[in-house]
Design a protein around this motif. Structure first.
Motif, PDB file in Angstrom:
ATOM      1  N   ALA A 116      42.662  45.153  13.134  1.00 39.61           N
ATOM      2  CA  ALA A 116      43.545  45.780  14.119  1.00 39.61           C
ATOM      3  C   ALA A 116      42.734  46.580  15.145  1.00 39.61           C
ATOM      4  CB  ALA A 116      44.551  46.682  13.413  1.00 39.61           C
ATOM      5  N   LYS A 117      41.735  47.304  14.677  1.00 46.60           N
ATOM      6  CA  LYS A 117      40.892  48.083  15.584  1.00 46.60           C
ATOM      7  C   LYS A 117      40.089  47.159  16.502  1.00 46.60           C
ATOM      8  CE  LYS A 117      40.309  52.035  12.431  1.00 46.60           C
ATOM      9  NZ  LYS A 117      40.773  53.135  13.303  1.00 46.60           N
ATOM     10  N   HIS A 118      39.583  46.073  15.922  1.00 47.34           N
ATOM     11  CA  HIS A 118      38.816  45.110  16.717  1.00 47.34           C
ATOM     12  C   HIS A 118      39.701  44.497  17.808  1.00 47.34           C
ATOM     13  CE1 HIS A 118      35.655  42.043  17.340  1.00 47.34           C
ATOM     14  NE2 HIS A 118      36.659  41.202  17.522  1.00 47.34           N
ATOM     15  N   ARG A 119      40.918  44.148  17.431  1.00 52.45           N
ATOM     16  CA  ARG A 119      41.834  43.533  18.391  1.00 52.45           C
ATOM     17  C   ARG A 119      42.142  44.509  19.539  1.00 52.45           C
ATOM     18  NH1 ARG A 119      45.400  41.942  14.908  1.00 52.45           N
ATOM     19  NH2 ARG A 119      44.633  39.798  14.718  1.00 52.45           N
ATOM     20  N   THR A 120      42.362  45.775  19.200  1.00 55.60           N
ATOM     21  CA  THR A 120      42.626  46.787  20.224  1.00 55.60           C
ATOM     22  C   THR A 120      41.422  46.959  21.140  1.00 55.60           C
ATOM     23  OG1 THR A 120      44.145  47.965  18.758  1.00 55.60           O
ATOM     24  CG2 THR A 120      43.228  49.205  20.604  1.00 55.60           C
ATOM     25  N   ALA A 121      40.220  46.984  20.540  1.00 49.69           N
ATOM     26  CA  ALA A 121      39.005  47.160  21.344  1.00 49.69           C
ATOM     27  C   ALA A 121      38.829  46.002  22.326  1.00 49.69           C
ATOM     28  CB  ALA A 121      37.791  47.265  20.429  1.00 49.69           C
ATOM     29  N   VAL A 122      39.101  44.794  21.877  1.00 46.05           N
ATOM     30  CA  VAL A 122      38.949  43.626  22.759  1.00 46.05           C
ATOM     31  C   VAL A 122      39.969  43.678  23.896  1.00 46.05           C
ATOM     32  CG1 VAL A 122      39.096  41.113  22.879  1.00 46.05           C
ATOM     33  CG2 VAL A 122      37.979  42.207  20.924  1.00 46.05           C
ATOM     34  N   GLU A 123      41.185  44.068  23.588  1.00 45.77           N
ATOM     35  CA  GLU A 123      42.208  44.161  24.635  1.00 45.77           C
ATOM     36  C   GLU A 123      41.838  45.231  25.655  1.00 45.77           C
ATOM     37  OE1 GLU A 123      45.635  43.773  26.955  1.00 45.77           O
ATOM     38  OE2 GLU A 123      44.513  42.420  25.644  1.00 45.77           O
ATOM     39  N   ARG A 124      41.294  46.339  25.191  1.00 42.96           N
ATOM     40  CA  ARG A 124      40.904  47.391  26.136  1.00 42.96           C
ATOM     41  C   ARG A 124      39.708  46.973  26.978  1.00 42.96           C
ATOM     42  NH1 ARG A 124      42.078  52.712  22.289  1.00 42.96           N
ATOM     43  NH2 ARG A 124      44.346  52.446  22.333  1.00 42.96           N
ATOM     44  N   LEU A 125      38.833  46.166  26.409  1.00 38.99           N
ATOM     45  CA  LEU A 125      37.729  45.643  27.204  1.00 38.99           C
ATOM     46  C   LEU A 125      38.269  44.707  28.281  1.00 38.99           C
ATOM     47  CD1 LEU A 125      34.639  45.568  27.545  1.00 38.99           C
ATOM     48  CD2 LEU A 125      34.632  43.538  26.069  1.00 38.99           C
ATOM     49  N   ARG A 126      39.269  43.918  27.950  1.00 38.67           N
ATOM     50  CA  ARG A 126      39.879  43.033  28.943  1.00 38.67           C
ATOM     51  C   ARG A 126      40.519  43.843  30.066  1.00 38.67           C
ATOM     52  NH1 ARG A 126      44.440  41.269  30.677  1.00 38.67           N
ATOM     53  NH2 ARG A 126      45.655  42.522  29.213  1.00 38.67           N
ATOM     54  N   LEU A 127      41.246  44.902  29.701  1.00 35.24           N
ATOM     55  CA  LEU A 127      41.875  45.761  30.714  1.00 35.24           C
ATOM     56  C   LEU A 127      40.817  46.462  31.566  1.00 35.24           C
ATOM     57  CD1 LEU A 127      44.742  47.322  28.563  1.00 35.24           C
ATOM     58  CD2 LEU A 127      44.950  45.556  30.319  1.00 35.24           C
ATOM     59  N   TYR A 128      39.692  46.810  30.925  1.00 34.64           N
ATOM     60  CA  TYR A 128      38.600  47.423  31.670  1.00 34.64           C
ATOM     61  C   TYR A 128      38.096  46.458  32.736  1.00 34.64           C
ATOM     62  CZ  TYR A 128      33.858  49.194  32.519  1.00 34.64           C
ATOM     63  OH  TYR A 128      32.710  49.648  33.110  1.00 34.64           O
ATOM     64  N   GLY A 129      38.003  45.179  32.385  1.00 32.43           N
ATOM     65  CA  GLY A 129      37.598  44.181  33.369  1.00 32.43           C
ATOM     66  C   GLY A 129      38.591  44.104  34.524  1.00 32.43           C
ATOM     67  N   ASP A 130      39.882  44.184  34.199  1.00 36.10           N
ATOM     68  CA  ASP A 130      40.897  44.192  35.265  1.00 36.10           C
ATOM     69  C   ASP A 130      40.706  45.388  36.187  1.00 36.10           C
ATOM     70  OD1 ASP A 130      41.974  41.923  34.172  1.00 36.10           O
ATOM     71  OD2 ASP A 130      43.612  42.957  33.130  1.00 36.10           O
ATOM     72  N   ASP A 131      40.382  46.548  35.588  1.00 34.60           N
ATOM     73  CA  ASP A 131      40.181  47.755  36.405  1.00 34.60           C
ATOM     74  C   ASP A 131      38.968  47.597  37.319  1.00 34.60           C
ATOM     75  OD1 ASP A 131      42.363  48.931  35.229  1.00 34.60           O
ATOM     76  OD2 ASP A 131      41.195  50.073  33.757  1.00 34.60           O
ATOM     77  N   LEU A 132      37.909  46.988  36.801  1.00 35.93           N
ATOM     78  CA  LEU A 132      36.721  46.779  37.636  1.00 35.93           C
ATOM     79  C   LEU A 132      37.025  45.824  38.786  1.00 35.93           C
ATOM     80  CD1 LEU A 132      33.748  46.553  35.099  1.00 35.93           C
ATOM     81  CD2 LEU A 132      34.577  48.532  36.378  1.00 35.93           C
ATOM     82  N   ARG A 133      37.808  44.814  38.525  1.00 32.33           N
ATOM     83  CA  ARG A 133      38.205  43.904  39.607  1.00 32.33           C
ATOM     84  C   ARG A 133      39.033  44.658  40.649  1.00 32.33           C
ATOM     85  NH1 ARG A 133      38.730  39.818  35.473  1.00 32.33           N
ATOM     86  NH2 ARG A 133      37.270  38.122  35.911  1.00 32.33           N
ATOM     87  N   TRP A 134      39.904  45.517  40.189  1.00 30.14           N
ATOM     88  CA  TRP A 134      40.712  46.311  41.115  1.00 30.14           C
ATOM     89  C   TRP A 134      39.804  47.147  42.002  1.00 30.14           C
ATOM     90  CZ3 TRP A 134      41.478  51.244  42.679  1.00 30.14           C
ATOM     91  CH2 TRP A 134      42.669  51.548  43.330  1.00 30.14           C
ATOM     92  N   VAL A 135      38.795  47.778  41.378  1.00 37.11           N
ATOM     93  CA  VAL A 135      37.855  48.591  42.162  1.00 37.11           C
ATOM     94  C   VAL A 135      37.127  47.719  43.191  1.00 37.11           C
ATOM     95  CG1 VAL A 135      35.701  49.905  42.022  1.00 37.11           C
ATOM     96  CG2 VAL A 135      37.525  50.331  40.368  1.00 37.11           C
ATOM     97  N   ALA A 136      36.636  46.565  42.730  1.00 38.26           N
ATOM     98  CA  ALA A 136      35.889  45.690  43.636  1.00 38.26           C
ATOM     99  C   ALA A 136      36.761  45.199  44.775  1.00 38.26           C
ATOM    100  CB  ALA A 136      35.334  44.504  42.841  1.00 38.26           C
ATOM    101  N   ASN A 137      37.982  44.784  44.468  1.00 32.09           N
ATOM    102  CA  ASN A 137      38.867  44.253  45.508  1.00 32.09           C
ATOM    103  C   ASN A 137      39.275  45.339  46.492  1.00 32.09           C
ATOM    104  OD1 ASN A 137      38.761  41.723  44.358  1.00 32.09           O
ATOM    105  ND2 ASN A 137      40.581  42.048  43.093  1.00 32.09           N
ATOM    106  N   ASN A 138      39.552  46.536  45.981  1.00 30.13           N
ATOM    107  CA  ASN A 138      39.933  47.618  46.888  1.00 30.13           C
ATOM    108  C   ASN A 138      38.744  48.087  47.698  1.00 30.13           C
ATOM    109  OD1 ASN A 138      42.867  48.965  46.560  1.00 30.13           O
ATOM    110  ND2 ASN A 138      42.282  47.918  44.670  1.00 30.13           N
ATOM    111  N   ALA A 139      37.554  48.072  47.085  1.00 28.46           N
ATOM    112  CA  ALA A 139      36.372  48.423  47.868  1.00 28.46           C
ATOM    113  C   ALA A 139      36.168  47.418  48.999  1.00 28.46           C
ATOM    114  CB  ALA A 139      35.138  48.457  46.959  1.00 28.46           C
ATOM    115  N   ALA A 140      36.398  46.151  48.709  1.00 28.91           N
ATOM    116  CA  ALA A 140      36.271  45.123  49.746  1.00 28.91           C
ATOM    117  C   ALA A 140      37.302  45.335  50.834  1.00 28.91           C
ATOM    118  CB  ALA A 140      36.421  43.735  49.115  1.00 28.91           C
ATOM    119  N   ALA A 141      38.539  45.673  50.432  1.00 24.99           N
ATOM    120  CA  ALA A 141      39.592  45.914  51.430  1.00 24.99           C
ATOM    121  C   ALA A 141      39.240  47.119  52.282  1.00 24.99           C
ATOM    122  CB  ALA A 141      40.928  46.114  50.714  1.00 24.99           C
ATOM    123  N   ASN A 142      38.729  48.182  51.629  1.00 23.99           N
ATOM    124  CA  ASN A 142      38.329  49.373  52.389  1.00 23.99           C
ATOM    125  C   ASN A 142      37.207  49.045  53.358  1.00 23.99           C
ATOM    126  OD1 ASN A 142      40.195  50.925  51.031  1.00 23.99           O
ATOM    127  ND2 ASN A 142      38.717  51.800  49.580  1.00 23.99           N
TER     128      ASN A 142
END
Length: 468
Positions: free
Chosen positions: A424-450
């Protein structure tokens, strides 16, 4: 050793002689067949001229008995004034259940799911295999110093964020560091569970070997007693066993990143643990002296088997407790739970160019996404290992040794509980890593837009200047 002279088993071997084959680990099946042949021989004195017990009823003095190893005459046909002679077995009145049932209990003590569960739990990704290339030379430390195995992991994260100098980058680095320490620690838990399975299996094999040797001694003593003059005693039943009472006995081999051993087969790991136990724990020897009568001799051996089977149950409990202590220490040296998502990394200054948007986006796709996919697959393997353990019946009932069945069930239940918690802990950690990747993409895309917006502002200013 051999069955009694001229007396091979005349019936199908009892269940105790049909114990589980351990691929040459020992000869318990053959040994129990010899024991059962002797037992059948001693139970049926009318079919031979060997050991028997005369029950003598005397009308003057009451009843008495006489035990002999060899009979030359049939006392029942001889005239005995005032006496009646009846031939009975030297084992009349006894019930050596422990000797008969111990092989069956031991055979049921090693479910076939141990090996696939072990293989699943040793399927580490970060601490072994493609997830890391270094070994952890100081596993178990509780300081903030990073494990050596984390260096390639952290380096990959840093390469993914290369060019980002905005303050959110520092927050991203801190989150990655926490995530990596948790993830590695949680994989250590799975390997500690695998180590517990190795210790359990080694203990089972050691007690099985001990029983085999003990029954061989007993059969050999039967032979000696059979050949001895009537009334003679022999020294016989001996059980030597090495206790394997701790998961962690192969520490330095199975706990990551002592990763060269996690790829070992279960058989090799068991062999290593058994050898460790033989070097570290003196063999505990129990010897039963022949008290004279066949029945007393057999029952003394039976009592010794009961004592040893109780020891086996205690050994299983000791392995479980050691495994729990080991996992608690691993948890103490890492984060107990995967770090929460930190969305503050998305707080970006609106007008400053302090990131390379395309590099960050490509890094997430090239490195983090495959990592998430691999760890997701790894989670499936872990879950399958837990489910495999749950599919076996660890509490095979035994009217003779209920303590063994209870200890087995406690061990298996705890392994499943700790394994499911880690999954259960491993599954949660993997999901949070995936969400972290989404956040980094958001940063990159918004930085590009800026960046595009800022470039448009500059172009507008240049156009205004040109117009002026």
């Amino acid at each position: 050793m051999a069955p009694p002279p001229g007396y091979p088993p005349k019936h199908d071997a009892p269940p105790a002689a049909r114990t589980k084959d351990e691929s040459g680990n020992d000869q318990l099946k053959l040994t129990m067949a010899e024991y059962c042949a002797w037992y059948e021989y001693l139970l049926n004195p009318h079919e031979h001229q060997g050991p028997g017990r005369w029950q003598i009823e005397d009308t003057r003095s009451g009843s008495r008995e006489q035990e002999v190893n060899k009979r030359t005459t049939d006392k029942t046909t001889e005239p005995h004034p005032f006496e009646t002679w009846t031939l009975t077995s030297v084992l009349d009145g006894i019930d050596p259940r422990a000797l008969y049932n111990a092989p069956l209990v031991l055979a049921d003590s090693s479910p076939g799911v141990i090996e696939p569960a072990y293989n699943g739990f040793t399927n580490g990704y970060l601490v072994s295999g493609s997830g890391a290339t270094s070994i952890d030379s100081q596993a178990g430390r509780t300081s903030d110093t990073e494990y050596e195995m984390l260096l390639p992991l952290i380096t990959d994260f840093m390469e993914m964020r290369k060019g980002w100098i905005e303050p959110g980058n520092d927050k991203a680095h801190d989150w990655e560091k926490s995530w990596a320490r948790f993830a590695v620690g949680n994989e250590n838990v799975f390997l500690a569970l695998a180590e517990g399975l190795v210790a359990y299996r080694a203990s089972y094999l050691e007690f099985r070997r001990g029983l085999d040797e003990a029954v061989k001694h007993l059969v050999d003593s039967f032979q000696k007693k059979h050949e001895a003059p009537d009334g003679s005693s022999v020294s016989g039943f001996v059980w030597k066993v090495v206790a394997i009472a701790s998961a962690g006995a192969v520490a330095g081999k199975l706990v990551p990143g002592w990763g060269q051993a996690v790829s070992l087969t279960l058989a090799a790991a068991v062999a290593g643990l058994t050898e460790y136990g033989k070097r570290s724990v003196p063999a505990d020897t129990q010897e039963v002296q022949d008290p004279g009568r066949w029945a007393d001799f057999v029952m003394a051996a039976d009592d010794a088997v009961r004592t040893r089977m109780q020891r086996f149950a205690q050994d299983i409990d000791g392995i479980r407790e050691s495994m729990e202590t080991r996992i608690a220490a691993i948890r103490d040296g890492h984060l107990t739970d995967p770090p929460e998502r930190d969305e503050s990394i998305k707080d970006m200054p609106p007008t400053r160019r302090e990131i390379v948007p395309q590099h960050l986006n490509d890094g997430v796709t090239r490195w983090l996404d495959p990592k998430v996919a691999d760890l997701t697959g790894n989670c499936t393997v872990y879950q399958t290992a837990v489910d495999t353990l749950a599919s076996a019946d660890w509490a095979v009932p035994s009217s003779v040794f209920p303590e063994v069945a209870a200890a087995r069930e406690r061990f298996a239940t705890r392994v499943r509980e700790l394994g499911q918690e880690a999954v259960a802990k491993h599954r949660t950690a993997v999901e949070r890593l995936r969400l972290y990747g989404d956040d980094l993409r958001w940063v990159a895309n918004n930085a590009a837009a800026n960046e595009e917006a800022n470039l448009q502002i500059v172009n507008n200013l240049l156009a205004d200047v040109q117009g002026i």
